[in-house]
Design a protein around this motif. Structure first.
Motif, mmCIF file in Angstrom:
data_model
loop_
_atom_site.group_PDB
_atom_site.id
_atom_site.type_symbol
_atom_site.label_atom_id
_atom_site.label_comp_id
_atom_site.label_asym_id
_atom_site.label_seq_id
_atom_site.Cartn_x
_atom_site.Cartn_y
_atom_site.Cartn_z
ATOM 1 N N ALA A 218 0.784 -1.026 -0.132
ATOM 2 C CA ALA A 218 0.004 -0.171 -0.013
ATOM 3 C C ALA A 218 0.907 1.246 0.096
ATOM 4 C CB ALA A 218 -1.031 -0.223 1.148
ATOM 5 N N ALA A 219 0.304 2.407 -0.696
ATOM 6 C CA ALA A 219 1.153 3.519 -0.915
ATOM 7 C C ALA A 219 1.357 4.062 0.647
ATOM 8 C CB ALA A 219 0.364 4.404 -1.754
ATOM 9 N N TRP A 220 0.394 4.132 1.381
ATOM 10 C CA TRP A 220 0.421 4.797 2.929
ATOM 11 C C TRP A 220 1.386 3.912 3.502
ATOM 12 C CZ3 TRP A 220 -0.154 1.742 7.255
ATOM 13 C CH2 TRP A 220 -1.057 0.697 6.992
ATOM 14 N N ALA A 221 1.512 2.609 3.366
ATOM 15 C CA ALA A 221 2.642 2.004 4.161
ATOM 16 C C ALA A 221 4.041 2.279 3.739
ATOM 17 C CB ALA A 221 2.324 0.511 3.874
ATOM 18 N N ARG A 222 4.191 2.586 2.385
ATOM 19 C CA ARG A 222 5.594 3.069 1.994
ATOM 20 C C ARG A 222 5.778 4.428 2.419
ATOM 21 N NH1 ARG A 222 4.871 3.642 -3.815
ATOM 22 N NH2 ARG A 222 7.174 4.209 -3.932
ATOM 23 N N VAL A 223 4.981 5.337 2.564
ATOM 24 C CA VAL A 223 5.168 6.706 3.080
ATOM 25 C C VAL A 223 5.284 6.442 4.602
ATOM 26 C CG1 VAL A 223 4.186 8.842 3.692
ATOM 27 C CG2 VAL A 223 3.992 7.880 1.268
ATOM 28 N N THR A 224 4.772 5.419 5.252
ATOM 29 C CA THR A 224 4.859 5.430 6.565
ATOM 30 C C THR A 224 6.183 4.811 6.958
ATOM 31 O OG1 THR A 224 2.566 5.290 7.151
ATOM 32 C CG2 THR A 224 3.843 4.364 8.746
ATOM 33 N N ALA A 225 6.544 3.924 6.250
ATOM 34 C CA ALA A 225 7.918 3.365 6.295
ATOM 35 C C ALA A 225 9.064 4.183 6.326
ATOM 36 C CB ALA A 225 8.123 2.308 5.373
ATOM 37 N N MET A 226 9.052 5.229 5.316
ATOM 38 C CA MET A 226 9.836 6.112 5.215
ATOM 39 C C MET A 226 10.214 7.212 6.181
ATOM 40 S SD MET A 226 10.293 6.788 0.994
ATOM 41 C CE MET A 226 8.482 6.963 0.656
ATOM 42 N N VAL A 227 8.724 7.696 6.791
ATOM 43 C CA VAL A 227 8.755 8.521 7.697
ATOM 44 C C VAL A 227 9.316 7.898 9.026
ATOM 45 C CG1 VAL A 227 7.209 9.935 9.205
ATOM 46 C CG2 VAL A 227 6.890 9.926 6.805
ATOM 47 N N ILE A 228 9.128 6.794 9.336
ATOM 48 C CA ILE A 228 9.345 6.048 10.637
ATOM 49 C C ILE A 228 10.829 5.742 10.593
ATOM 50 C CG2 ILE A 228 8.818 3.862 10.340
ATOM 51 C CD1 ILE A 228 8.061 5.512 13.194
ATOM 52 N N CYS A 229 11.129 5.487 9.394
ATOM 53 C CA CYS A 229 12.737 5.308 9.402
ATOM 54 C C CYS A 229 13.521 6.638 9.511
ATOM 55 C CB CYS A 229 13.256 4.487 8.020
ATOM 56 S SG CYS A 229 12.893 2.887 7.748
ATOM 57 N N ALA A 230 13.354 7.648 8.846
ATOM 58 C CA ALA A 230 13.769 8.988 9.324
ATOM 59 C C ALA A 230 13.870 9.103 10.811
ATOM 60 C CB ALA A 230 13.133 10.043 8.584
#
Length: 142
Positions: A81-93
Motif C-alpha cells: 500500500a502507498a500509505w505503508a511506503r510513506v509511513t515506512a520512510m517517515v518512521i525510518c527517518a
C-alpha cells in the motif's frame, strides 16, 4: 513482455520485499535495544556528559515504542500500500534521528540501525508498484 522487463520487475519487487523484511528486522532490533536500556544492561554506557542525555529507562521506552511502530510499519509494507511506503520512510527517518541521539550510549548498535534504516528508505523509495503491474499476455485459446 521482454525478458529485460521481467528481470527489472523481479528486482524491484525483490528490493521492496527485502525492504519490508529489513524494516521488521530493524523494529525487532529497536525493541531489543529498548529492553536492554530498560533493564539497565551493562553494555550500555551511562554517566557521560551529553547534551541529549535522558534517563536510561526513558531511552529504553523510546526505543521499545519506536521498535513496535517500526515492526508494524514493516508488516504493513508487505501489502504494498502507498500509505505503508510513506509511513515506512517517515518512521525510518525518525528512527535514524533517535539512533543518532543514542550514539554515545551504544555506538555500534546505533550505527547498524541507522545503516539498515537508510537501506530501507532506499528500497522503499525506489519501488514503484504501478510499474510492477505489467499486463500478462493472454494464454493461448484452446
Amino acid at each position: 513482455m521482454s525478458e529485460e522487463s521481467v528481470v527489472k520487475r523481479d528486482v524491484v519487487q525483490g528490493s521492496a520485499r527485502g525492504g519490508a523484511v529489513l524494516l521488521v528486522t530493524v523494529g525487532i532490533l529497536e525493541v531489543l535495544q529498548g529492553l536492554s536500556a530498560i533493564a539497565k544492561d551493562e553494555v550500555i554506557v551511562t554517566g557521560i556528559d551529553y547534551t541529549y542525555q535522558f534517563d536510561l529507562t526513558a531511552w529504553g521506552w523510546t526505543h521499545l515504542v519506536l521498535g513496535a511502530i517500526v515492526t508494524a510499519a514493516g508488516i504493513a509494507l508487505f501489502t504494498g500500500a502507498a500509505w505503508a511506503r510513506v509511513t515506512a520512510m517517515v518512521i525510518c527517518a525518525v528512527s535514524i534521528l533517535v539512533n543518532f541521539l543514542w550514539l554515545p550510549y551504544y555506538p555500534m548498535w546505533a550505527i547498524t540501525i541507522i545503516a539498515l534504516n537508510a537501506v530501507v528508505i532506499w528500497a522503499v523509495s525506489t519501488w514503484h508498484p504501478d510499474k510492477d503491474r505489467v499486463a500478462q499476455p493472454n494464454p493461448p485459446a484452446r
